[in-house]
Design a protein around this motif. Structure first.
Motif, PDB file in Angstrom:
ATOM      1  N   LYS A  53      64.150  10.743  31.496  1.00 46.53           N
ATOM      2  CA  LYS A  53      63.538  11.828  30.731  1.00 46.53           C
ATOM      3  C   LYS A  53      62.263  12.314  31.413  1.00 46.53           C
ATOM      4  O   LYS A  53      62.057  13.522  31.606  1.00 46.53           O
ATOM      5  CB  LYS A  53      63.219  11.346  29.318  1.00 46.53           C
ATOM      6  CG  LYS A  53      62.399  12.339  28.503  1.00 46.53           C
ATOM      7  CD  LYS A  53      61.951  11.735  27.183  1.00 46.53           C
ATOM      8  CE  LYS A  53      60.966  12.659  26.482  1.00 46.53           C
ATOM      9  NZ  LYS A  53      60.438  12.060  25.224  1.00 46.53           N
ATOM     10  N   GLU A  54      61.394  11.387  31.782  1.00 42.29           N
ATOM     11  CA  GLU A  54      60.119  11.759  32.387  1.00 42.29           C
ATOM     12  C   GLU A  54      60.323  12.467  33.720  1.00 42.29           C
ATOM     13  O   GLU A  54      59.665  13.473  34.014  1.00 42.29           O
ATOM     14  CB  GLU A  54      59.243  10.514  32.587  1.00 42.29           C
ATOM     15  CG  GLU A  54      58.751   9.879  31.294  1.00 42.29           C
ATOM     16  CD  GLU A  54      59.751   8.933  30.653  1.00 42.29           C
ATOM     17  OE1 GLU A  54      60.908   8.866  31.153  1.00 42.29           O
ATOM     18  OE2 GLU A  54      59.401   8.276  29.660  1.00 42.29           O
ATOM     19  N   VAL A  65      61.399  16.020  33.185  1.00 47.08           N
ATOM     20  CA  VAL A  65      60.281  16.902  32.828  1.00 47.08           C
ATOM     21  C   VAL A  65      59.510  17.322  34.072  1.00 47.08           C
ATOM     22  O   VAL A  65      59.156  18.499  34.241  1.00 47.08           O
ATOM     23  CB  VAL A  65      59.344  16.194  31.820  1.00 47.08           C
ATOM     24  CG1 VAL A  65      58.063  16.995  31.613  1.00 47.08           C
ATOM     25  CG2 VAL A  65      60.050  15.985  30.485  1.00 47.08           C
ATOM     26  N   LEU A  66      59.263  16.370  34.973  1.00 45.59           N
ATOM     27  CA  LEU A  66      58.524  16.683  36.193  1.00 45.59           C
ATOM     28  C   LEU A  66      59.303  17.647  37.088  1.00 45.59           C
ATOM     29  O   LEU A  66      58.729  18.576  37.679  1.00 45.59           O
ATOM     30  CB  LEU A  66      58.198  15.404  36.944  1.00 45.59           C
ATOM     31  CG  LEU A  66      57.242  14.430  36.228  1.00 45.59           C
ATOM     32  CD1 LEU A  66      57.060  13.165  37.059  1.00 45.59           C
ATOM     33  CD2 LEU A  66      55.895  15.085  35.952  1.00 45.59           C
ATOM     34  N   ASP A 121      61.400  19.880  36.074  1.00 45.88           N
ATOM     35  CA  ASP A 121      61.333  21.197  35.431  1.00 45.88           C
ATOM     36  C   ASP A 121      60.035  21.913  35.790  1.00 45.88           C
ATOM     37  O   ASP A 121      60.015  23.142  35.955  1.00 45.88           O
ATOM     38  CB  ASP A 121      61.441  21.056  33.914  1.00 45.88           C
ATOM     39  CG  ASP A 121      62.850  20.722  33.454  1.00 45.88           C
ATOM     40  OD1 ASP A 121      63.797  20.935  34.250  1.00 45.88           O
ATOM     41  OD2 ASP A 121      63.010  20.251  32.312  1.00 45.88           O
ATOM     42  N   LEU A 122      58.952  21.146  35.916  1.00 39.32           N
ATOM     43  CA  LEU A 122      57.681  21.759  36.317  1.00 39.32           C
ATOM     44  C   LEU A 122      57.802  22.362  37.716  1.00 39.32           C
ATOM     45  O   LEU A 122      57.325  23.477  37.974  1.00 39.32           O
ATOM     46  CB  LEU A 122      56.559  20.714  36.316  1.00 39.32           C
ATOM     47  CG  LEU A 122      56.217  20.024  34.996  1.00 39.32           C
ATOM     48  CD1 LEU A 122      55.052  19.060  35.207  1.00 39.32           C
ATOM     49  CD2 LEU A 122      55.863  21.035  33.913  1.00 39.32           C
ATOM     50  N   LEU A 163      50.845  19.611  32.939  1.00 40.10           N
ATOM     51  CA  LEU A 163      51.307  18.533  32.062  1.00 40.10           C
ATOM     52  C   LEU A 163      50.259  17.430  32.033  1.00 40.10           C
ATOM     53  O   LEU A 163      49.657  17.111  33.067  1.00 40.10           O
ATOM     54  CB  LEU A 163      52.638  17.960  32.569  1.00 40.10           C
ATOM     55  CG  LEU A 163      53.267  16.838  31.739  1.00 40.10           C
ATOM     56  CD1 LEU A 163      53.788  17.379  30.412  1.00 40.10           C
ATOM     57  CD2 LEU A 163      54.390  16.153  32.510  1.00 40.10           C
ATOM     58  N   PRO A 180      50.127  20.814  27.381  1.00 45.68           N
ATOM     59  CA  PRO A 180      51.433  20.147  27.214  1.00 45.68           C
ATOM     60  C   PRO A 180      51.303  18.645  27.476  1.00 45.68           C
ATOM     61  O   PRO A 180      50.699  18.230  28.470  1.00 45.68           O
ATOM     62  CB  PRO A 180      52.312  20.833  28.262  1.00 45.68           C
ATOM     63  CG  PRO A 180      51.692  22.186  28.434  1.00 45.68           C
ATOM     64  CD  PRO A 180      50.218  21.982  28.288  1.00 45.68           C
ATOM     65  N   LEU A 233      52.990  14.647  27.598  1.00 40.76           N
ATOM     66  CA  LEU A 233      54.124  13.732  27.718  1.00 40.76           C
ATOM     67  C   LEU A 233      53.573  12.321  27.555  1.00 40.76           C
ATOM     68  O   LEU A 233      52.773  11.863  28.368  1.00 40.76           O
ATOM     69  CB  LEU A 233      54.807  13.882  29.076  1.00 40.76           C
ATOM     70  CG  LEU A 233      55.927  12.870  29.378  1.00 40.76           C
ATOM     71  CD1 LEU A 233      57.090  13.059  28.428  1.00 40.76           C
ATOM     72  CD2 LEU A 233      56.386  13.002  30.831  1.00 40.76           C
TER      73      LEU A 233
END
Length: 929
Positions: free
Chosen positions: A16-17, A20-21, A23-24, A36, A184, A186
């Motif tokens: 998951k983490e 997210v990275l 996607d950045l 983030l 944002p 996380l």
């Protein structure tokens, strides 16, 4: 999607983490910046995730900074670490920004830089480099960044938009989160059981009893560092049969304790070398070896620590984990620490880094040392010159500890506390004042300490608690330091203004009378005239004070002012102009105060200046500029780590007339003000609610809000109790007359109109006389009413009060329509409707539309021009571009990068269907089809 020339390495249990990275990075590759904040406990894997991000962006340029606990007091240390690789491009940054960065980093000397200018300089520096190559910025252990760096980086993070930059901040969740609040987030948790078991088994070479495994998993709570390090901590017997005793405390605390135990078997020389490295946060291997040589340590002393995988020494010095550094430093004895700092001091270049040299000498001192204390005080002066208030306070505080002379120690403690007050570190300042209070103080020192306590009470609350404290301090100072006493009386009267002490109320009158009875200085200053005026206004009322008010306004408008005096007194001079209904004077003084605050980078003063300068724009009908100034105030609050003051937002919401947005905003501001006792905001909310309700035709509610603030009518028909001066009470009187006449409460309307007329005749300005005439017209019939409406329109039109003028035209048109003069009413109602709509004063515009419909003229509901298609920021940028500003100039004014301005303008051009700046002015004025 391929993100680089090679796929990044996989991290167990972090799908998951990692997603997210990634996607950045995808967002940044498409031209949008991404930010983030990762939070989690020590050892949870934040640094590994940062490494993953950098690895995934292997074709990007990466900038890294890690906060170090021992550097938290050195202003801009972290920011300098991040920007250092880019400083060769400083020449390409606009001169004011380059000057601010150079001064902040100690590369140049100069005046304290504006924090906004530093932030914009960093934003420009990053943005221009990102134009050549995508940029990823990673900030580890952000909880240990110095305050100045954290504020600037937080500001930059919030202004990134179209720069193709990724910024990821890692911090411990248990630390203060204010600097990064709202970005944002996380949260990184421990690994799930299956992944934790896999990690544990990957580093344990012997079979584990299932009960031992469960116990280890329970104690480590999925913390990857604890799981990886565990085999190093436990013996074979413990791995087989379980640890000898259950571990207590936090996971990070237990990890640090285990690292401390791993230090015990190391040779003494190695532990001493590690201590030098732990006390030296720069990771400078050359400095480490120079300091080690002074303690008789050779390069071979590092080998056992490297073999134990605690540290890596090559071109730079890097600990395996920040907790290793903490364990090394905290486990050392006091004498060993002092020896390490002394060695580092001897090895530090005094010309290149005098502040770090002073800091090491301070930590090496075994007792009071005036030489070191004086060095620290000089470092404090340099920190102030670089805009580092927090660093200056830290230097002064430690200088005070090392000062042998008791009286000089108190002086430095008071100076440190004063600096902390300016920096907004009120709790630390109070602690230092309490410490100073245990020492023998002179009467003057005791009085100065009282002033600081009162200033803290006023600055942190803006309620009524500060008034008696300031009054007592001023009285104590009178025989000791007359000028400081008089300035303290000014602050006390300012506190009564914010507490909205009412005319005749004992507390405020007591302050005013004490100020008037104070000795007159041999050489009166401008501020003494200001004090006299405020005291007369409080004791004798507006009629007696009006001539003095005009003198004060003219004096502060016309004369040259030192920056410190301008910051201190312009806001009060502007308040007097406002009280006198002097719009040109108020606008000029508010604008001048804003210039001083921006020039000095005085964040607290800048907030008030921005809130004050918004109001002339609001009454002038320029709600777009007012909104842009509020955006700047919001950005300022981000930099300062404070809450945005509500003063201007209340007025802007009221004029816009949006009940759904305005009512909750005003209610929240009022609830907060009631809790703190800040009467000025309570008064503003009463006026704002009345404007909101009058605009939407809810006159009964408007009347109730006005009564809430103004109180009942006296037996003789007069209104009761206005706050000090006339505003916002005078504004509320005008709303009260309108609401009361619509509710047929003629007694209240007449009493309010008479008081408003009396005030207007004293002030004698077109603003006051125009509003008074408009209000009185509501109570009259026939030719007298028409005469008053025309007078109001004429007077309000002279001073550019577009909102008040449009409201006068609306009321006049309503009166004409109700007098069966529909044809006469239409031009006035049409002008009011068009003007109010163009300004964005939507509720009153809707009132005008309904009135026009009642005359038989069909008008589309709130027809807007093409500007309605644009966001508030796009509209502001478009207007600046139409006025001829370049992209860098627009960016400097709005604290945006050149690339973000270009991005917004591309959207503006598309929405307005134009292809050049020359077409913007016409397009912005073009009505919608």
């Amino acid at each position: 999607m391929q993100l680089g020339p090679r796929p990044p390495r996989w991290l167990r249990g972090r799908d998951k983490e990692c997603g997210v990275l990634l996607d950045l990075l995808r967002a940044a590759r498409s031209g949008h910046s991404a930010v983030l904040v990762m939070q989690g406990e020590a050892g949870i894997g934040k640094t590994a995730l940062l490494d993953y991000l950098v690895d995934a962006a292997s074709d990007w340029r990466d900038l890294r900074v890690a906060g170090v606990e021992s550097e938290m007091e050195l202003a801009f240390a972290g920011l300098h670490q991040l920007c250092a690789p880019l400083l060769d491009g400083l020449e390409g940054v606009p001169a004011p920004q380059a000057e601010a960065l150079g001064t902040a980093f100690g590369l140049r000397t100069g005046r304290p830089p504006d924090r906004f200018m530093i932030g914009l300089g960093v934003l420009t520096l990053l943005s221009e480099h990102a134009g050549d190559q995508l940029l990823v910025c990673v900030i580890d252990d952000a909880q240990w960044l110095d305050q100045a760096s954290a504020q600037i980086l937080s500001f930059v993070a919030r202004r990134l938009a179209a720069e193709s930059i990724v910024m990821v901040v890692a911090a411990r969740a248990s630390e203060d989160e204010q600097a990064w609040a709202g970005l944002p987030l996380l949260t990184v948790h421990g690994l799930n059981k299956a992944d934790a078991v896999a990690v544990l088994e990957s580093v344990v070479t012997t079979p584990l009893d299932s009960r031992v495994r469960e116990r280890i998993l329970a104690e480590t709570r999925g913390n990857p560092l604890a799981l990886v390090e565990l085999p190093r901590w436990l013996s074979s017997a413990e791995l087989t049969f379980g640890p000898e005793q259950a571990a207590g405390g936090s996971v990070s605390g237990r990890i640090e304790e285990r690292f401390r135990r791993r230090l015990e078997p190391l040779p003494d020389e190695t532990r001493r070398l590690l201590l030098i490295a732990a006390a030296e946060p720069l990771g400078d291997a050359g400095l480490l070896w120079r300091a080690a040589e002074r303690l008789g340590l050779g390069m071979d002393a590092a080998s056992p620590a490297e073999a134990a995988e605690l540290i890596d020494v090559w071109d730079t010095v890097r600990f395996r984990h920040p907790l290793v550094r903490s364990a090394v430093y905290r486990s050392a004895g006091q004498r060993d620490r002092q020896a390490a700092h002394l060695a580092l001091a001897d090895a530090t270049d005094a010309d290149r880094d005098p502040d770090r040299l002073a800091w090491h000498r301070a930590h090496a001192a075994s007792g009071p040392d005036e030489t070191v204390a004086a060095e620290l005080e000089r470092s404090a002066d340099r920190a102030l010159a670089h805009g580092g208030l927090a660093a200056a306070a830290a230097f002064l505080e430690r200088a005070a500890r090392l000062t042998p002379d008791e009286a000089e120690r108190v002086e430095r403690e008071l100076k440190a506390a004063q600096t902390m007050v300016h920096a907004g570190a009120f709790e630390r300042a109070l602690q230092l004042l309490a410490l100073a209070g245990r020492r023998p103080l002179s009467e003057l020192q005791r009085a100065r300490a009282e002033v600081l306590r009162a200033q803290i009470a006023f600055a942190s609350n803006r309620g009524h608690e500060a008034v008696p404290l300031l009054l007592a301090a001023a009285r104590r100072l009178e025989p000791l330091d007359l000028e400081l006493a008089l300035d303290t009386y000014v602050t006390a009267l300012e506190a009564t203004l914010f507490a909205a002490r009412r005319v005749g109320e004992p507390g405020a009158v007591e302050v005013a009378r004490a100020a008037r009875n104070a000795p007159v200085p041999l050489r009166p200053r401008r501020s003494d005239l200001l004090l006299q005026c405020m005291a007369v206004l409080q004791v004798d009322g507006l009629a007696a004070a009006a001539p003095l008010m005009r003198r004060v306004v003219e004096t502060y408008r016309a004369e040259e002012l030192p920056v410190e005096e301008g910051l201190r007194f312009l806001v009060l001079a502007g308040a007097l102009a406002c009280d006198g209904w002097d719009l040109p004077g108020w606008s000029a003084l508010a604008g001048r105060h804003l210039e001083f605050a921006r020039e000095a980078g005085a964040l607290n003063a800048l907030q008030f200046a921005l809130n004050s300068v918004v109001y002339p724009h609001i009454f002038g009908g320029d709600l777009v500029t007012a909104g842009a100034l509020l955006d700047e105030a919001d950005a300022l609050a981000e930099v300062a780590g404070t809450t945005l003051h509500p003063y201007a937002a209340i007025g802007l919401a009221a004029l816009r007339g949006d009940v759904e947005h305005g009512e909750p905003l005003i209610a929240a501001a009022k609830a907060d003000a009631v809790a703190r006792g800040e009467g000025l905001v309570i008064a503003l909310t009463s006026w704002a609610n009345a404007v909101l309700c009058n605009g939407n035709g809810d006159y009964a509610a408007a009347l109730a809000h006005c009564r809430e603030f103004l109180g009942p009518v006296e037996d003789d028909g007069r209104m009761t109790l206005l706050p000090v001066g006339t505003q916002p009470g005078g504004w509320t009187l005008a709303e009260l007359v309108e609401a009361a006449t619509r509710c047929d409460d003629l007694a209240t309307a007449v009493a309010a109109a008479e008081l408003l007329t009396e005030t207007a005749e004293i002030c004698g300005t077109d603003w006051a006389l125009g509003v008074a005439a408009r209000s009185e017209a509501l109570l009259r019939d026939g030719s007298r009413a028409e005469e008053l409406y025309r007078e109001a329109i004429d007077r309000l039109g002279r001073v550019g009060l577009r909102v008040e003028l449009a409201r006068a035209q609306l009321l006049y048109g309503e009166w004409l329509r109700r007098s069966d003069r529909r044809a006469d009413a239409r031009p006035h109602l049409r002008h009011a409707h068009d003007s109010l709509t163009a300004m964005g004063v939507e509720a009153f515009a809707e009132r005008a539309r309904r009135e026009l419909a009642a005359t038989g003229e069909t008008v589309r509901r709130l027809t807007a021009d093409t500007r309605k298609e644009l966001t508030a920021r796009e509209l502001h940028i478009a207007r600046l571009a139409a006025d001829g500003r370049t992209n860098p100039e627009i960016g400097s004014e709005l604290y945006l990068s050149r690339h973000t301005v270009e991005w917004h303008l591309r959207k503006v051009f598309t929405k307005l269907d134009v292809t050049s700046r020359r077409q913007l002015r016409t397009a912005l004025a073009r009505p919608a089809p």
